[in-house]
Design a protein around this motif. Structure first.
Motif, short mmCIF file in Angstrom:
data_model
loop_
_atom_site.label_atom_id
_atom_site.label_comp_id
_atom_site.label_asym_id
_atom_site.label_seq_id
_atom_site.Cartn_x
_atom_site.Cartn_y
_atom_site.Cartn_z
N ALA A 21 52.12 40.88 44.85
CA ALA A 21 50.79 40.19 44.61
C ALA A 21 49.51 40.86 44.22
O ALA A 21 48.77 40.71 43.38
CB ALA A 21 50.35 39.22 45.89
N ASP A 22 49.31 41.99 44.96
CA ASP A 22 48.34 42.83 44.58
C ASP A 22 48.34 43.55 43.14
O ASP A 22 47.43 43.46 42.42
CB ASP A 22 48.28 44.17 45.48
N GLU A 23 49.55 43.82 42.68
CA GLU A 23 49.78 44.50 41.46
C GLU A 23 49.46 43.19 40.47
O GLU A 23 48.72 43.35 39.35
CB GLU A 23 51.13 44.72 41.37
N ALA A 24 49.87 42.00 40.72
CA ALA A 24 49.48 40.74 39.71
C ALA A 24 47.93 40.74 39.54
O ALA A 24 47.68 40.43 38.52
CB ALA A 24 50.07 39.55 40.32
N VAL A 25 47.12 40.82 40.65
CA VAL A 25 45.87 40.60 40.53
C VAL A 25 45.42 41.96 39.77
O VAL A 25 44.23 41.69 38.83
CB VAL A 25 45.12 40.39 41.88
N ARG A 26 45.78 42.94 40.08
CA ARG A 26 45.11 44.25 39.40
C ARG A 26 45.46 44.19 37.85
O ARG A 26 44.59 44.49 37.09
CB ARG A 26 45.85 45.53 39.96
N GLU A 27 46.69 43.86 37.47
CA GLU A 27 46.90 43.81 35.97
C GLU A 27 46.05 42.66 35.31
O GLU A 27 45.66 42.69 34.25
CB GLU A 27 48.44 43.56 35.83
N ALA A 28 45.96 41.46 35.86
CA ALA A 28 45.17 40.43 35.69
C ALA A 28 43.81 40.69 35.34
O ALA A 28 43.22 40.30 34.20
CB ALA A 28 45.38 39.09 36.31
N SER A 29 43.26 41.50 36.16
CA SER A 29 41.68 41.88 36.41
C SER A 29 41.34 42.67 35.15
O SER A 29 40.48 42.91 34.65
CB SER A 29 41.32 42.54 37.45
N THR A 31 42.36 42.13 32.13
CA THR A 31 41.94 41.29 30.86
C THR A 31 41.26 40.13 30.95
O THR A 31 40.72 39.47 30.24
CB THR A 31 43.07 40.92 30.03
N ILE A 32 41.00 39.88 32.43
CA ILE A 32 40.34 38.54 32.83
C ILE A 32 39.25 39.27 33.40
O ILE A 32 39.40 39.91 34.70
CB ILE A 32 41.64 37.50 33.75
N ASP A 33 37.92 38.51 33.52
CA ASP A 33 36.73 39.03 33.95
C ASP A 33 36.46 37.72 35.08
O ASP A 33 36.86 36.56 34.84
CB ASP A 33 35.66 38.86 32.92
N ASP A 34 35.81 38.20 36.09
CA ASP A 34 35.49 37.41 37.01
C ASP A 34 36.46 36.59 37.85
O ASP A 34 36.03 35.34 38.17
CB ASP A 34 34.26 36.44 36.76
N ILE A 35 37.47 37.24 38.04
CA ILE A 35 38.54 36.46 39.05
C ILE A 35 37.89 36.06 40.46
O ILE A 35 37.31 36.78 41.21
CB ILE A 35 39.94 37.14 39.14
N THR A 58 54.86 35.49 42.22
CA THR A 58 54.08 34.73 41.00
C THR A 58 52.83 34.13 41.73
O THR A 58 52.81 33.66 42.75
CB THR A 58 54.97 33.41 40.58
N VAL A 59 51.73 34.68 40.91
CA VAL A 59 50.40 34.44 41.47
C VAL A 59 49.52 33.65 40.68
O VAL A 59 49.63 33.92 39.42
CB VAL A 59 49.55 35.78 41.72
N GLU A 60 49.02 32.47 40.88
CA GLU A 60 48.00 31.95 40.11
C GLU A 60 46.51 32.40 40.08
O GLU A 60 46.13 32.37 41.45
CB GLU A 60 47.83 30.35 40.31
N VAL A 61 46.06 32.92 39.26
CA VAL A 61 44.70 33.54 39.37
C VAL A 61 43.72 32.52 38.76
O VAL A 61 43.82 31.92 37.64
CB VAL A 61 44.77 34.54 38.17
#
Length: 72
Positions: A21-29, A31-35, A58-61
């Motif tokens: 889950a941490d990896e999903a958030v790191r990778e999403a951040s 290309t996605i600002d202000d999660i 599977t994480v919903e951001v």
């Protein structure tokens, strides 16, 4: 009122579902600002020879949709 966009991201780890889950958030951040928040939707694992070899989360951001500033 703020509109929020939600995207699904799959993170993986050899260590744990938390790490996945941490990896999903790191990778999403990258290309996605202000999660602003996440929800872990699903946890699965890859198994080989009776052993878990990869944890998957599977994480919903969620992040706000910002209005574009138009030049006058």
């Amino acid at each position: 009122m703020t509109a929020v966009k939600v995207v699904k991201v799959l993170g993986t780890s050899a260590e744990s579902w938390d790490d996945a889950a941490d990896e999903a958030v790191r990778e999403a951040s990258k290309t996605i600002d202000d999660i602003r928040g996440v929800e872990v939707e699903d946890q699965t694992a890859k198994v080989e020879d009776g052993e878990v070899t990869e944890y998957r989360a599977t994480v919903e951001v969620a992040f706000p949709v910002h209005e574009e500033q138009h030049a006058q």
